[in-house]
Design a protein around this motif. Sequence first.
Motif, PDB file in Angstrom:
ATOM      1  N   ASP A 191       0.718  -1.359   0.230  1.00 18.44           N
ATOM      2  CA  ASP A 191      -0.149   0.067  -0.075  1.00 18.44           C
ATOM      3  C   ASP A 191       0.987   1.518   0.035  1.00 18.44           C
ATOM      4  N   ILE A 192       2.035   1.282   0.908  1.00 18.14           N
ATOM      5  CA  ILE A 192       2.730   2.422   0.655  1.00 18.14           C
ATOM      6  C   ILE A 192       3.412   2.659  -0.495  1.00 18.14           C
ATOM      7  N   GLY A 193       3.815   1.650  -1.279  1.00 16.14           N
ATOM      8  CA  GLY A 193       4.506   1.692  -2.367  1.00 16.14           C
ATOM      9  C   GLY A 193       3.470   2.314  -3.565  1.00 16.14           C
ATOM     10  N   GLU A 194       2.377   1.735  -3.546  1.00 16.44           N
ATOM     11  CA  GLU A 194       1.076   2.114  -4.384  1.00 16.44           C
ATOM     12  C   GLU A 194       0.967   3.625  -4.129  1.00 16.44           C
ATOM     13  N   ARG A 195       0.742   4.021  -2.964  1.00 11.55           N
ATOM     14  CA  ARG A 195       0.323   5.215  -2.979  1.00 11.55           C
ATOM     15  C   ARG A 195       1.698   6.315  -3.182  1.00 11.55           C
ATOM     16  N   LEU A 196       2.895   6.052  -2.940  1.00 10.91           N
ATOM     17  CA  LEU A 196       4.041   7.011  -3.088  1.00 10.91           C
ATOM     18  C   LEU A 196       4.443   6.883  -4.420  1.00 10.91           C
ATOM     19  N   GLN A 197       4.395   5.749  -5.136  1.00 12.13           N
ATOM     20  CA  GLN A 197       4.514   5.634  -6.822  1.00 12.13           C
ATOM     21  C   GLN A 197       6.293   5.896  -7.021  1.00 12.13           C
ATOM     22  N   VAL A 198       7.023   5.491  -6.060  1.00 13.25           N
ATOM     23  CA  VAL A 198       8.629   5.751  -6.181  1.00 13.25           C
ATOM     24  C   VAL A 198       8.918   4.701  -7.311  1.00 13.25           C
ATOM     25  N   LEU A 199       9.456   4.886  -8.088  1.00 12.48           N
ATOM     26  CA  LEU A 199       9.973   3.942  -9.168  1.00 12.48           C
ATOM     27  C   LEU A 199       9.056   3.373 -10.155  1.00 12.48           C
ATOM     28  N   ALA A 200       7.742   3.774  -9.805  1.00  9.09           N
ATOM     29  CA  ALA A 200       6.528   3.332 -10.559  1.00  9.09           C
ATOM     30  C   ALA A 200       7.187   3.085 -12.242  1.00  9.09           C
ATOM     31  N   ASP A 201       7.933   4.207 -12.694  1.00 11.89           N
ATOM     32  CA  ASP A 201       7.974   4.300 -13.942  1.00 11.89           C
ATOM     33  C   ASP A 201       9.620   3.924 -14.413  1.00 11.89           C
ATOM     34  N   TYR A 202      10.376   3.238 -13.503  1.00 10.49           N
ATOM     35  CA  TYR A 202      11.587   3.137 -13.413  1.00 10.49           C
ATOM     36  C   TYR A 202      11.691   1.864 -14.961  1.00 10.49           C
ATOM     37  N   PRO A 203      12.393   2.358 -15.887  1.00 11.03           N
ATOM     38  CA  PRO A 203      12.599   1.521 -17.109  1.00 11.03           C
ATOM     39  C   PRO A 203      13.088   0.205 -16.817  1.00 11.03           C
ATOM     40  N   THR A 204      12.623  -1.039 -16.910  1.00 16.71           N
ATOM     41  CA  THR A 204      13.004  -2.084 -16.403  1.00 16.71           C
ATOM     42  C   THR A 204      13.166  -3.214 -17.618  1.00 16.71           C
ATOM     43  N   PRO A 205      14.432  -3.661 -17.912  1.00 16.05           N
ATOM     44  CA  PRO A 205      14.552  -4.551 -18.888  1.00 16.05           C
ATOM     45  C   PRO A 205      13.762  -5.752 -19.132  1.00 16.05           C
ATOM     46  N   PRO A 206      13.406  -6.495 -20.142  1.00 15.55           N
ATOM     47  CA  PRO A 206      12.671  -7.787 -20.252  1.00 15.55           C
ATOM     48  C   PRO A 206      13.556  -8.638 -19.446  1.00 15.55           C
ATOM     49  N   GLY A 207      12.638  -9.532 -18.492  1.00 11.84           N
ATOM     50  CA  GLY A 207      13.370 -10.521 -17.871  1.00 11.84           C
ATOM     51  C   GLY A 207      13.565 -10.245 -16.431  1.00 11.84           C
ATOM     52  N   CYS A 208      13.761  -8.974 -16.180  1.00  8.52           N
ATOM     53  CA  CYS A 208      14.063  -8.370 -15.022  1.00  8.52           C
ATOM     54  C   CYS A 208      12.818  -7.763 -14.070  1.00  8.52           C
TER      55      CYS A 208
END
Length: 226
Positions: A191-208
């Motif tokens: 819930d904390i992560g969902e509300r704060l949205q920190v690194l929500a848009d971090y580019p993540t390579p396929p498979g990571c």
Amino acid sequence: MTDTAAGFTLDTVLAALAALEDPKMRAVNERHGDDHGVNLSRLRALAKRIKIDPALARELWATGETAPRLLSLLICRPRDFDADELDRMLREPSAPKVNDWFVNYLAKKSPLAEELRLRWFDDPDPTVAAAAWSLTTERVVKQRDGLDLEALLDQIERELQSAPPPLQWAMNETLAQIGIHEPALRERAIDIGERLQVLADYPTPPGCTSPFAPIWITEIVRRREG
């Protein structure tokens, strides 16, 4: 200058590092703030040849240069450093990779790790505070007894969103690991992560796995319980 049992001296090791310098690798590393051009696999191979050499490790660190300091962290002996020395080393200006290896290969392996964690926690220098949070994550994963996990989540909830990047990353890792390893607090961590949205848009390579805490927690728990 110290002569090592294997015949390596500061001069011969610096010459070996210079021979490993690759301009293309330097260009790649500099995009991440690391001012060296040495392939890390080759650096590790050199460290294996040298083996543990505390005196040479100190000489390499004293150069203040990135590649020698990385090698220093591979051949040092963590128990040889006292708390004041480790504190001073952490506060010296260093490239991001040096800081990362210092925390993971030296601070975490030191018998003084818990003393350092408490000493560095809430330090005004974000690099120092980030080291404390990395040591806290290590305890969350390996030895949670005695940690006030609720209080850690309270602090993360208050400070994560506005923390500078190195500290934010370290706090976010603690948040994710609490959610992964403590089922009773998993829902709150997500819930904390969902509300704060920190690194929500971090580019993540396929498979990571994404560093966004809700995805990170959910994915690792799924793998473990699947």
